[in-house]
Design an enzyme around this catalytic site. Structure first.
Site, PDB file in Angstrom:
ATOM      1  N   ASP A 165       0.808  -1.220   0.000  1.00 52.46           N
ATOM      2  CA  ASP A 165       0.000   0.000   0.000  1.00 52.46           C
ATOM      3  C   ASP A 165       0.843   1.273   0.000  1.00 52.46           C
ATOM      4  OD1 ASP A 165      -2.258  -1.669   0.157  1.00 52.46           O
ATOM      5  OD2 ASP A 165      -2.075  -1.757   2.340  1.00 52.46           O
ATOM      6  N   GLU A 166       1.972   1.216  -0.650  1.00 51.98           N
ATOM      7  CA  GLU A 166       2.872   2.368  -0.693  1.00 51.98           C
ATOM      8  C   GLU A 166       2.448   3.391  -1.750  1.00 51.98           C
ATOM      9  OE1 GLU A 166       3.849  -0.790  -1.219  1.00 51.98           O
ATOM     10  OE2 GLU A 166       5.383  -1.371   0.219  1.00 51.98           O
TER      11      GLU A 166
ATOM     12  N   LYS B 128       1.848   2.023  -5.184  1.00 55.90           N
ATOM     13  CA  LYS B 128       2.363   1.430  -6.438  1.00 55.90           C
ATOM     14  C   LYS B 128       1.420   1.702  -7.612  1.00 55.90           C
ATOM     15  CE  LYS B 128       2.295  -2.569  -4.390  1.00 55.90           C
ATOM     16  NZ  LYS B 128       2.050  -2.185  -2.986  1.00 55.90           N
TER      17      LYS B 128
ATOM     18  N   GLY C 223      -4.702  -4.205  -3.673  1.00 55.67           N
ATOM     19  CA  GLY C 223      -5.669  -3.140  -3.932  1.00 55.67           C
ATOM     20  C   GLY C 223      -4.878  -1.913  -4.312  1.00 55.67           C
ATOM     21  N   HIS C 224      -4.934  -1.547  -5.574  1.00 54.46           N
ATOM     22  CA  HIS C 224      -4.130  -0.433  -6.079  1.00 54.46           C
ATOM     23  C   HIS C 224      -5.057   0.714  -6.475  1.00 54.46           C
ATOM     24  CE1 HIS C 224      -0.675  -3.411  -7.209  1.00 54.46           C
ATOM     25  NE2 HIS C 224      -1.005  -3.441  -5.944  1.00 54.46           N
TER      26      HIS C 224
ATOM     27  N   THR D 195      -5.876 -11.713   3.681  1.00 56.96           N
ATOM     28  CA  THR D 195      -7.032 -11.023   3.104  1.00 56.96           C
ATOM     29  C   THR D 195      -8.188 -12.003   2.867  1.00 56.96           C
ATOM     30  OG1 THR D 195      -6.166 -11.425   0.888  1.00 56.96           O
ATOM     31  CG2 THR D 195      -5.568  -9.330   1.920  1.00 56.96           C
TER      32      THR D 195
ATOM     33  N   ARG E 180       1.171 -29.133  -7.780  1.00 56.01           N
ATOM     34  CA  ARG E 180       0.766 -29.534  -9.137  1.00 56.01           C
ATOM     35  C   ARG E 180      -0.674 -30.029  -9.182  1.00 56.01           C
ATOM     36  NH1 ARG E 180       6.136 -32.606  -9.046  1.00 56.01           N
ATOM     37  NH2 ARG E 180       5.402 -32.505  -6.926  1.00 56.01           N
TER      38      ARG E 180
ATOM     39  N   GLN F  74       1.727  -6.320  -3.418  1.00 56.84           N
ATOM     40  CA  GLN F  74       2.290  -6.527  -2.081  1.00 56.84           C
ATOM     41  C   GLN F  74       3.652  -5.811  -1.999  1.00 56.84           C
ATOM     42  OE1 GLN F  74       0.959  -9.765  -3.646  1.00 56.84           O
ATOM     43  NE2 GLN F  74      -0.835  -8.651  -3.003  1.00 56.84           N
TER      44      GLN F  74
ATOM     45  N   THR G 278      -7.356  -1.102   1.096  1.00 54.98           N
ATOM     46  CA  THR G 278      -8.113  -0.954  -0.151  1.00 54.98           C
ATOM     47  C   THR G 278      -8.929  -2.216  -0.425  1.00 54.98           C
ATOM     48  OG1 THR G 278      -6.184   0.263  -0.914  1.00 54.98           O
ATOM     49  CG2 THR G 278      -7.801  -0.282  -2.580  1.00 54.98           C
TER      50      THR G 278
ATOM     51  N   GLY H  27     -10.620  -3.081   3.880  1.00 56.20           N
ATOM     52  CA  GLY H  27     -11.142  -1.971   4.678  1.00 56.20           C
ATOM     53  C   GLY H  27     -10.578  -1.932   6.099  1.00 56.20           C
TER      54      GLY H  27
ATOM     55  N   VAL I 196       2.724  14.071  -3.094  1.00 62.70           N
ATOM     56  CA  VAL I 196       2.235  15.088  -2.150  1.00 62.70           C
ATOM     57  C   VAL I 196       0.704  15.114  -2.086  1.00 62.70           C
ATOM     58  CG1 VAL I 196       4.287  16.559  -2.246  1.00 62.70           C
ATOM     59  CG2 VAL I 196       2.477  16.874  -3.950  1.00 62.70           C
TER      60      VAL I 196
HETATM   61  P1  GDP Z   1      -0.761   0.328  -3.537  1.00 61.28           P
HETATM   62  O1  GDP Z   1      -1.395  -0.929  -3.066  1.00 61.28           O
HETATM   63  O2  GDP Z   1       0.714   0.345  -3.317  1.00 61.28           O
HETATM   64  O3  GDP Z   1      -1.116   0.675  -4.959  1.00 61.28           O
HETATM   65  O4  GDP Z   1      -1.350   1.496  -2.615  1.00 61.28           O
HETATM   66  P2  GDP Z   1      -2.893   1.678  -2.179  1.00 61.28           P
HETATM   67  O5  GDP Z   1      -3.667   2.199  -3.327  1.00 61.28           O
HETATM   68  O6  GDP Z   1      -3.404   0.470  -1.490  1.00 61.28           O
HETATM   69  O7  GDP Z   1      -2.736   2.764  -1.027  1.00 61.28           O
HETATM   70  C1  GDP Z   1      -2.166   4.001  -1.257  1.00 61.28           C
HETATM   71  C2  GDP Z   1      -3.185   5.095  -0.891  1.00 61.28           C
HETATM   72  O8  GDP Z   1      -2.523   6.330  -0.784  1.00 61.28           O
HETATM   73  C3  GDP Z   1      -4.252   5.287  -1.945  1.00 61.28           C
HETATM   74  O9  GDP Z   1      -5.443   5.660  -1.312  1.00 61.28           O
HETATM   75  C4  GDP Z   1      -3.711   6.432  -2.794  1.00 61.28           C
HETATM   76  O10 GDP Z   1      -4.741   7.173  -3.437  1.00 61.28           O
HETATM   77  C5  GDP Z   1      -3.038   7.255  -1.748  1.00 61.28           C
HETATM   78  N1  GDP Z   1      -1.851   8.005  -2.193  1.00 61.28           N
HETATM   79  C6  GDP Z   1      -0.898   7.640  -3.103  1.00 61.28           C
HETATM   80  N2  GDP Z   1       0.079   8.577  -3.147  1.00 61.28           N
HETATM   81  C7  GDP Z   1      -0.249   9.531  -2.247  1.00 61.28           C
HETATM   82  C8  GDP Z   1       0.390  10.735  -1.815  1.00 61.28           C
HETATM   83  O11 GDP Z   1       1.478  11.103  -2.247  1.00 61.28           O
HETATM   84  N3  GDP Z   1      -0.265  11.454  -0.841  1.00 61.28           N
HETATM   85  C9  GDP Z   1      -1.464  11.071  -0.313  1.00 61.28           C
HETATM   86  N4  GDP Z   1      -2.028  11.831   0.625  1.00 61.28           N
HETATM   87  N5  GDP Z   1      -2.086   9.953  -0.714  1.00 61.28           N
HETATM   88  C10 GDP Z   1      -1.482   9.183  -1.657  1.00 61.28           C
HETATM   89  P1  IMO Z   2      -1.000  -4.224  -2.227  1.00 58.83           P
HETATM   90  O1  IMO Z   2      -0.607  -4.748  -3.597  1.00 58.83           O
HETATM   91  C1  IMO Z   2      -0.909  -4.724   2.087  1.00 58.83           C
HETATM   92  C2  IMO Z   2      -0.976  -8.853   3.590  1.00 58.83           C
HETATM   93  C3  IMO Z   2      -2.200  -9.298   4.358  1.00 58.83           C
HETATM   94  C4  IMO Z   2      -1.569 -10.301   5.312  1.00 58.83           C
HETATM   95  C5  IMO Z   2      -0.503 -10.970   4.432  1.00 58.83           C
HETATM   96  C6  IMO Z   2      -0.942 -12.301   3.837  1.00 58.83           C
HETATM   97  O2  IMO Z   2      -2.268  -3.453  -2.239  1.00 58.83           O
HETATM   98  O3  IMO Z   2       0.149  -3.493  -1.615  1.00 58.83           O
HETATM   99  P2  IMO Z   2      -2.583 -12.896   1.833  1.00 58.83           P
HETATM  100  O4  IMO Z   2      -4.051 -12.604   1.647  1.00 58.83           O
HETATM  101  O5  IMO Z   2      -1.717 -12.328   0.777  1.00 58.83           O
HETATM  102  O6  IMO Z   2      -2.311 -14.355   2.079  1.00 58.83           O
HETATM  103  O7  IMO Z   2      -2.206 -12.166   3.224  1.00 58.83           O
HETATM  104  O8  IMO Z   2      -0.216 -10.048   3.408  1.00 58.83           O
HETATM  105  N1  IMO Z   2      -1.247  -8.306   2.238  1.00 58.83           N
HETATM  106  C7  IMO Z   2      -1.168  -6.993   1.942  1.00 58.83           C
HETATM  107  N2  IMO Z   2      -0.930  -5.922   2.722  1.00 58.83           N
HETATM  108  N3  IMO Z   2      -1.091  -4.567   0.756  1.00 58.83           N
HETATM  109  C8  IMO Z   2      -1.302  -5.642  -0.032  1.00 58.83           C
HETATM  110  O9  IMO Z   2      -1.327  -5.544  -1.378  1.00 58.83           O
HETATM  111  C9  IMO Z   2      -1.398  -6.919   0.556  1.00 58.83           C
HETATM  112  N4  IMO Z   2      -1.628  -8.164   0.075  1.00 58.83           N
HETATM  113  C10 IMO Z   2      -1.516  -8.994   1.119  1.00 58.83           C
HETATM  114  O10 IMO Z   2      -2.780  -8.208   5.045  1.00 58.83           O
HETATM  115  O11 IMO Z   2      -0.907  -9.634   6.350  1.00 58.83           O
HETATM  116 MG    MG Z   3      -2.893  -1.583  -1.751  1.00 60.40          MG
END
Ligand code: GDP
Ligand code: IMO
Ligand code: MG
Length: 454
Positions: free
Chosen positions: A13-14, A16, A40-41, A128, A142, A244, A319, A322, A435
């Site tokens: 959730d950085e 990406k 969840g992107h 998840t 397999r 992830q 994402t 929840g 930002v």
């Molecule tokens: P991903 O899984 O790495 O694609 O990241 P997620 O979408 O799960 O979570 C990132 C959240 O941060 C999303 O709600 C984005 O809309 C939000 N986001 C991304 N970049 C920024 C940023 O620079 N600032 C803020 N405030 N929100 C951001």
């Molecule tokens: P994105 O791509 C954050 C975490 C789950 C759990 C562990 C194992 O949005 O960054 P799983 O269902 O994969 O067997 O769960 O990994 N996890 C994530 N945490 N972002 C994700 O994806 C994740 N996908 C799995 O919360 O701790």
């Molecule tokens: Mg995510």
């Protein structure tokens, strides 16, 4: 060439999705290479929010090839829901390509994921519950069912039967346990309905349902490795979008609190069917602080007002599920580990805006074990990591709204110093800073990359 891998540098959730969407403008193809709908992107375009679980974050460009590679585990029901949702919003998905070799998440995988977590009780991983682990386990055993099997009724039926057989005991135990829980909650009084087998697991129903999925997905099924080779050989840019993140990697993350695939950059080769020399750059994505969903060690976790600030200002809710994300300070010991494991060539730091109002800022620069030993690098031993106390460097904070900054000089000096400290410590240049959630809410450091689209 070039091939660029985008990889999560922390626990997911950085941002990406946003970074992929931005770089995709300059690419011909966007390829998911591992994970499934545990991801969840999020992309925010012109104030409109899109959340992708399986579809690559390049789909908003109708002219780009969007590829679900062989390394992905795919729940066809979820994928079709995602396709339908996009179509309803007027997004063209004609360029979506799905590897015939990708494995399918079947209804029993989802049930087994829940069963496994229930059995672990307090020790659960906090998955998840999307069936990811059981699906990858079947792949290794397999006993997996692949996308191409959806196109052949005889093969599909045989494979489902073979895959179901060894799971009967676990599934029976799950239904008994569930019935007991429902009874205890006063929701069920027994009787024939309570004892009926789960209709989702009927061989005939499952086969028919999946043949129908196959029928709908058929126009998208392709030899996706070849497609990647063609783009790379033509000198076009291909993005490999990780899901992830490094610290959730099955081999290199905080095992067993990890996902069941390899999100690190090296896995792009296996999960897309390309060679290591096809990769020219690796872009890591890290938040300006750290978050984690689910259980497992998180040395810099905060359970105070500052953590609350990050949760609320950063809208840190999963994402996919929840759930509230755990929040904490930027962990540079872990980040440096991620930089090396992925051999990152560039770093993106997102959500710098969220740190506004926190003063001083802290970054972890080493750990100390319970016995007092100092760890300058990420410890491989889980007991040390679980009890590691981070030691921090304090840096001055800033209290200005960053959301309108568009160039490095717009950023306050404290924010620039914070970024410099991260880049110097981690040993990788920061190329892009987030930002705000919008696609325009970024600051490029140095020149914007000039990549080659078709
Ligand atoms: P991903 O899984 O790495 O694609 O990241 P997620 O979408 O799960 O979570 C990132 C959240 O941060 C999303 O709600 C984005 O809309 C939000 N986001 C991304 N970049 C920024 C940023 O620079 N600032 C803020 N405030 N929100 C951001
Ligand atoms: P994105 O791509 C954050 C975490 C789950 C759990 C562990 C194992 O949005 O960054 P799983 O269902 O994969 O067997 O769960 O990994 N996890 C994530 N945490 N972002 C994700 O994806 C994740 N996908 C799995 O919360 O701790
Ligand atoms: Mg995510």
């Amino acid at each position: 060439m070039p091939g660029i891998v985008i990889v999560g540098a922390q626990w997911g959730d950085e941002g990406k999705g946003k970074v992929t969407d931005l770089l995709a403008e300059r690419a011909s193809g966007i390829v998911r290479f591992q994970g499934g709908n545990n991801a969840g992107h999020t992309i925010v375009r012109d104030g409109e929010q899109f959340k992708f679980h399986l579809i690559p974050s390049g789909i908003l460009y109708p002219d780009k090839a969007c590829v679900i590679g062989n390394g992905v585990v795919l729940d066809p029901r979820v994928l079709l829901e995602e396709i339908d949702g996009l179509k309803r919003r007027g997004i063209d998905v004609a360029n979506l390509r799905i590897s015939a070799n990708a494995h399918l998440i079947m209804p029993y995988h989802v049930l087994l994921d829940t069963a496994g977590e229930m059995k672990l009780g307090k020790l659960s991983i906090g998955t998840t519950r999307r069936g990811i682990g059981p699906c990858y386990a079947d792949k290794a055993l397999r006993l997996g069912i692949r996308v191409q099997d959806l196109l052949d009724e005889k093969i599909l039926r045989k494979k489902i039967l073979a895959a179901l057989e060894p799971k009967q005991q676990a599934l029976r135990e799950l239904s008994v346990r569930r019935r007991k829980l429902r009874k205890e909650a006063g929701e069920e009084r027994g009787g024939p309905a309570g004892d009926a087998p789960d209709p989702r697991l009927d061989l005939h129903t499952m086969t028919e349902e999946h043949l129908a999925y196959g029928h709908r997905l058929e126009p998208h099924i392709a030899d996706t490795s070849r497609l990647c080779w063609e783009m790379l050989d033509a000198g076009e840019t291909v993005l490999f979008e990780g899901a992830q993140a490094t610290l959730l990697d099955l081999d290199h993350g905080t095992y067993p609190f990890v996902t069941s695939s390899n999100p690190i950059a090296g896995a792009a080769c296996v999960g897309a069917g390309i060679g290591p020399t096809d990769i020219d750059e690796v872009w890591g994505v890290a938040k300006a602080y750290a978050t984690r969903v689910g259980a497992g060690p998180f040395p810099t976790e905060l359970s105070d007002e500052t953590g609350r600030h990050m949760l609320e200002r950063g809208h840190e809710f999963g994402t996919t599920t929840g759930r509230e994300r755990r929040c904490g300070w930027m962990d540079l010991v872990a980040l440096r580990y991620a930089v090396r494991l992925n051999r990152m060539s560039a770093l993106t730091v997102t959500k710098l805006d969220v740190l506004s109002g926190i003063d001083p800022l802290r970054v972890a620069v080493r750990y100390r074990s319970r016995e007092g030993a100092v760890f300058e690098s990420f410890p491989y031993h889980q007991s040390i990591l679980h009890s590691a106390e981070p030691e921090y460097e304090e840096l001055p904070g800033f209290d200005v709204d960053l959301s309108t900054c568009r160039s490095e000089s717009d950023l306050p000096p404290q924010a620039r110093a914070y970024l410099k400290f991260i880049a110097d410590f981690a040993g990788v240049p920061i190329r892009l800073v987030g930002v705000g959630p919008g696609r325009d809410q970024v600051v490029w450091i140095g020149e914007e990359p000039r990549l080659q689209a078709a």
